[in-house]
Design a protein around this motif. Structure first.
Motif, PDB file in Angstrom:
ATOM      1  N   PHE A  35       0.867  -1.168   0.000  1.00 28.93           N
ATOM      2  CA  PHE A  35       0.000   0.000   0.000  1.00 28.93           C
ATOM      3  C   PHE A  35       0.904   1.218   0.000  1.00 28.93           C
ATOM      4  O   PHE A  35       1.864   1.286   0.768  1.00 28.93           O
ATOM      5  CB  PHE A  35      -0.889   0.000   1.245  1.00 28.93           C
ATOM      6  N   ALA A  36       0.634   2.175  -0.871  1.00 23.36           N
ATOM      7  CA  ALA A  36       1.468   3.370  -0.958  1.00 23.36           C
ATOM      8  C   ALA A  36       0.608   4.617  -0.827  1.00 23.36           C
ATOM      9  O   ALA A  36      -0.510   4.685  -1.332  1.00 23.36           O
ATOM     10  CB  ALA A  36       2.222   3.404  -2.279  1.00 23.36           C
ATOM     11  N   LEU A  37       1.149   5.591  -0.102  1.00 26.43           N
ATOM     12  CA  LEU A  37       0.487   6.872   0.102  1.00 26.43           C
ATOM     13  C   LEU A  37       1.502   7.963  -0.206  1.00 26.43           C
ATOM     14  O   LEU A  37       2.629   7.922   0.286  1.00 26.43           O
ATOM     15  CB  LEU A  37       0.003   6.988   1.553  1.00 26.43           C
ATOM     16  N   GLU A  38       1.106   8.939  -1.043  1.00 26.09           N
ATOM     17  CA  GLU A  38       1.996  10.036  -1.403  1.00 26.09           C
ATOM     18  C   GLU A  38       1.330  11.368  -1.116  1.00 26.09           C
ATOM     19  O   GLU A  38       0.110  11.502  -1.269  1.00 26.09           O
ATOM     20  CB  GLU A  38       2.339   9.988  -2.892  1.00 26.09           C
ATOM     21  N   ALA A  39       2.140  12.326  -0.699  1.00 25.61           N
ATOM     22  CA  ALA A  39       1.646  13.682  -0.460  1.00 25.61           C
ATOM     23  C   ALA A  39       2.687  14.666  -1.005  1.00 25.61           C
ATOM     24  O   ALA A  39       3.888  14.466  -0.842  1.00 25.61           O
ATOM     25  CB  ALA A  39       1.418  13.920   1.018  1.00 25.61           C
ATOM     26  N   LEU A  40       2.200  15.713  -1.649  1.00 28.59           N
ATOM     27  CA  LEU A  40       3.064  16.734  -2.224  1.00 28.59           C
ATOM     28  C   LEU A  40       2.473  18.097  -1.880  1.00 28.59           C
ATOM     29  O   LEU A  40       1.284  18.323  -2.059  1.00 28.59           O
ATOM     30  CB  LEU A  40       3.139  16.560  -3.746  1.00 28.59           C
ATOM     31  N   ALA A  41       3.320  18.985  -1.375  1.00 26.84           N
ATOM     32  CA  ALA A  41       2.860  20.319  -1.008  1.00 26.84           C
ATOM     33  C   ALA A  41       3.942  21.326  -1.382  1.00 26.84           C
ATOM     34  O   ALA A  41       5.135  21.022  -1.346  1.00 26.84           O
ATOM     35  CB  ALA A  41       2.566  20.403   0.483  1.00 26.84           C
ATOM     36  N   GLY A  42       3.505  22.518  -1.741  1.00 28.26           N
ATOM     37  CA  GLY A  42       4.451  23.553  -2.110  1.00 28.26           C
ATOM     38  C   GLY A  42       4.024  24.914  -1.591  1.00 28.26           C
ATOM     39  O   GLY A  42       2.852  25.153  -1.307  1.00 28.26           O
ATOM     40  N   TRP A  43       5.008  25.798  -1.452  1.00 32.03           N
ATOM     41  CA  TRP A  43       4.750  27.141  -0.949  1.00 32.03           C
ATOM     42  C   TRP A  43       5.754  28.094  -1.598  1.00 32.03           C
ATOM     43  O   TRP A  43       6.967  27.851  -1.574  1.00 32.03           O
ATOM     44  CB  TRP A  43       4.888  27.150   0.563  1.00 32.03           C
ATOM     45  N   GLU A  44       5.248  29.158  -2.181  1.00 29.27           N
ATOM     46  CA  GLU A  44       6.128  30.156  -2.771  1.00 29.27           C
ATOM     47  C   GLU A  44       6.523  31.150  -1.684  1.00 29.27           C
ATOM     48  O   GLU A  44       5.693  31.900  -1.169  1.00 29.27           O
ATOM     49  CB  GLU A  44       5.427  30.874  -3.927  1.00 29.27           C
ATOM     50  N   ILE A  45       7.790  31.131  -1.315  1.00 29.10           N
ATOM     51  CA  ILE A  45       8.298  31.958  -0.219  1.00 29.10           C
ATOM     52  C   ILE A  45       8.272  33.428  -0.627  1.00 29.10           C
ATOM     53  O   ILE A  45       7.663  34.258   0.037  1.00 29.10           O
ATOM     54  CB  ILE A  45       9.724  31.527   0.167  1.00 29.10           C
ATOM     55  N   ILE A  46       8.980  33.734  -1.686  1.00 30.20           N
ATOM     56  CA  ILE A  46       8.930  35.051  -2.317  1.00 30.20           C
ATOM     57  C   ILE A  46       8.866  34.805  -3.816  1.00 30.20           C
ATOM     58  O   ILE A  46       9.057  33.671  -4.267  1.00 30.20           O
ATOM     59  CB  ILE A  46      10.142  35.940  -1.946  1.00 30.20           C
ATOM     60  N   ARG A  47       8.613  35.842  -4.560  1.00 27.06           N
ATOM     61  CA  ARG A  47       8.427  35.669  -5.999  1.00 27.06           C
ATOM     62  C   ARG A  47       9.615  34.948  -6.640  1.00 27.06           C
ATOM     63  O   ARG A  47      10.756  35.401  -6.551  1.00 27.06           O
ATOM     64  CB  ARG A  47       8.238  37.024  -6.663  1.00 27.06           C
ATOM     65  N   GLY A  48       9.329  33.797  -7.244  1.00 29.33           N
ATOM     66  CA  GLY A  48      10.364  33.021  -7.923  1.00 29.33           C
ATOM     67  C   GLY A  48      10.972  31.919  -7.087  1.00 29.33           C
ATOM     68  O   GLY A  48      11.502  30.957  -7.626  1.00 29.33           O
ATOM     69  N   PHE A  49      10.916  32.018  -5.763  1.00 28.34           N
ATOM     70  CA  PHE A  49      11.483  30.993  -4.892  1.00 28.34           C
ATOM     71  C   PHE A  49      10.355  30.175  -4.274  1.00 28.34           C
ATOM     72  O   PHE A  49       9.462  30.723  -3.617  1.00 28.34           O
ATOM     73  CB  PHE A  49      12.325  31.614  -3.770  1.00 28.34           C
ATOM     74  N   ALA A  50      10.409  28.880  -4.487  1.00 25.31           N
ATOM     75  CA  ALA A  50       9.364  27.994  -3.970  1.00 25.31           C
ATOM     76  C   ALA A  50       9.996  26.869  -3.164  1.00 25.31           C
ATOM     77  O   ALA A  50      11.059  26.346  -3.507  1.00 25.31           O
ATOM     78  CB  ALA A  50       8.543  27.424  -5.110  1.00 25.31           C
ATOM     79  N   LEU A  51       9.333  26.498  -2.108  1.00 23.86           N
ATOM     80  CA  LEU A  51       9.731  25.377  -1.265  1.00 23.86           C
ATOM     81  C   LEU A  51       8.722  24.263  -1.510  1.00 23.86           C
ATOM     82  O   LEU A  51       7.510  24.483  -1.425  1.00 23.86           O
ATOM     83  CB  LEU A  51       9.720  25.795   0.210  1.00 23.86           C
ATOM     84  N   GLN A  52       9.218  23.082  -1.834  1.00 23.52           N
ATOM     85  CA  GLN A  52       8.330  21.970  -2.167  1.00 23.52           C
ATOM     86  C   GLN A  52       8.705  20.764  -1.319  1.00 23.52           C
ATOM     87  O   GLN A  52       9.873  20.417  -1.192  1.00 23.52           O
ATOM     88  CB  GLN A  52       8.455  21.638  -3.650  1.00 23.52           C
TER      89      GLN A  52
END
Length: 78
Positions: A35-52
């Protein structure tokens, strides 16, 4: 215990006493005991820089669990 060698394990060589010399590649019963479970989330810190962030949990019938976590900092310049 290996019952029949049909090429599913690259580390298992042919056993001339037990294994047929000609067998269909990867013949045999396929087990789907996971059984596999995946989660993906992202947040744009400032314009052009994103944390994923990415997380995956795999749970097998024998009780073994594998967790994978990845954190990525991206810069996107369009």
């Amino acid at each position: 215990k290996l019952v029949r060698n049909v090429g599913g394990d690259v580390l298992q060589t042919i056993r001339y006493e037990f294994d047929p010399l000609r067998a269909p590649f990867l013949d045999g019963d396929r087990s789907r005991d996971a059984f596999a479970l995946e989660a993906l989330a992202g947040w744009e810190i400032i314009r052009g820089f994103a944390l994923q962030g990415y997380y995956r949990l795999e749970s097998f019938k024998n009780g073994e669990q594998i967790s994978t976590f990845r954190l990525t900092l991206r810069y996107e310049d369009f």
